[in-house]
Design an enzyme around this catalytic site. Structure first.
Site, PDB file in Angstrom:
ATOM      1  N   HIS A   2     -44.600  11.772  -2.338  1.00  0.00           N
ATOM      2  CA  HIS A   2     -44.129  11.843  -0.960  1.00  0.00           C
ATOM      3  C   HIS A   2     -44.768  10.747  -0.098  1.00  0.00           C
ATOM      4  CE1 HIS A   2     -42.575  14.154   2.555  1.00  0.00           C
ATOM      5  NE2 HIS A   2     -43.600  13.557   3.155  1.00  0.00           N
ATOM      6  N   GLU A   3     -46.087  10.688  -0.093  1.00  0.00           N
ATOM      7  CA  GLU A   3     -46.781   9.686   0.728  1.00  0.00           C
ATOM      8  C   GLU A   3     -46.520   8.273   0.218  1.00  0.00           C
ATOM      9  OE1 GLU A   3     -47.858  10.403   3.593  1.00  0.00           O
ATOM     10  OE2 GLU A   3     -47.710  12.571   3.264  1.00  0.00           O
ATOM     11  N   HIS A   6     -43.314   6.958   1.839  1.00  0.00           N
ATOM     12  CA  HIS A   6     -43.538   6.463   3.202  1.00  0.00           C
ATOM     13  C   HIS A   6     -44.223   5.095   3.160  1.00  0.00           C
ATOM     14  CE1 HIS A   6     -42.460  10.159   5.261  1.00  0.00           C
ATOM     15  NE2 HIS A   6     -43.403  10.857   4.643  1.00  0.00           N
ATOM     16  N   ASP A  79     -42.126  15.704   8.697  1.00  0.00           N
ATOM     17  CA  ASP A  79     -41.975  14.277   8.959  1.00  0.00           C
ATOM     18  C   ASP A  79     -41.088  13.980  10.160  1.00  0.00           C
ATOM     19  OD1 ASP A  79     -43.560  13.751   6.808  1.00  0.00           O
ATOM     20  OD2 ASP A  79     -41.897  13.387   5.442  1.00  0.00           O
TER      21      ASP A  79
END
Length: 172
Positions: A2-3, A6, A79
């Site tokens: 997930h990170e 980004h 988010d």
């Protein structure tokens, strides 16, 4: 993952970032980690291109989860901003809409078009850098938190030959 999603977008998109820190250390309720950019200059005004890139970055975690797991977690729900205002007696009476249902429908369609285009472009960028997605995830699993130099080194290792320049994304 997930990170990492980004972080890739912060790194690749020209009007956001660069990445300062990526962490999978939980920081509070609903935040299982974070990706922190460090703008290179003060930004007093927002451009349309930068707003669109911010939307793309916000979608990055969700897209990475979809690519890797063919599913998404509730982590992606943190988010995006939301209307956290409570509904009070009379609140809706004081805030009347000044446009028709037809205009509201056109607004909804335009918002959907913008989000869909940002999603498609962000997904393609992450797919183009899927090797970095895996490498960043592995490094985060090992160290839990990485800085700018460690993150940028992941791109150096899998960089394209010099004739293939990255095309910046500025419009959705």
């Amino acid at each position: 993952y997930h990170e990492s999603g980004h972080a890739i977008l912060f790194h690749v998109l020209p009007d956001v970032g660069p990445v300062h820190t990526v962490s999978i250390i939980p920081t509070g309720v609903g935040a299982a980690g974070y990706t922190m950019p460090l703008p290179e200059q003060d930004e007093l005004h927002m451009t349309k291109g930068r707003m669109l890139q911010n939307i793309m970055v916000s979608l990055g975690g969700r897209i990475a989860e979809e690519i890797i797991f063919d599913d998404i977690t509730t982590g992606a729900s943190q988010d995006y901003g939301g209307d956290n205002n409570e509904v009070f007696i009379g609140r809706d009476l004081a805030h009347t809409r000044t446009y028709s249902e037809e205009v509201a429908s056109e607004i909804d369609s335009e918002v959907k078009r913008i989000i869909d285009e940002c999603y498609a472009k962000a997904k393609q960028i992450i797919l183009d850098h899927e090797d970095v997605l895996h490498s960043c995830c592995a490094l985060l699993m090992e160290k839990e938190k990485i800085g700018q130099a460690e993150f940028e080194a992941l791109f150096q290792d899998g960089e394209k030959p010099s004739g293939e320049a990255e095309t910046p994304v500025t419009e959705a």
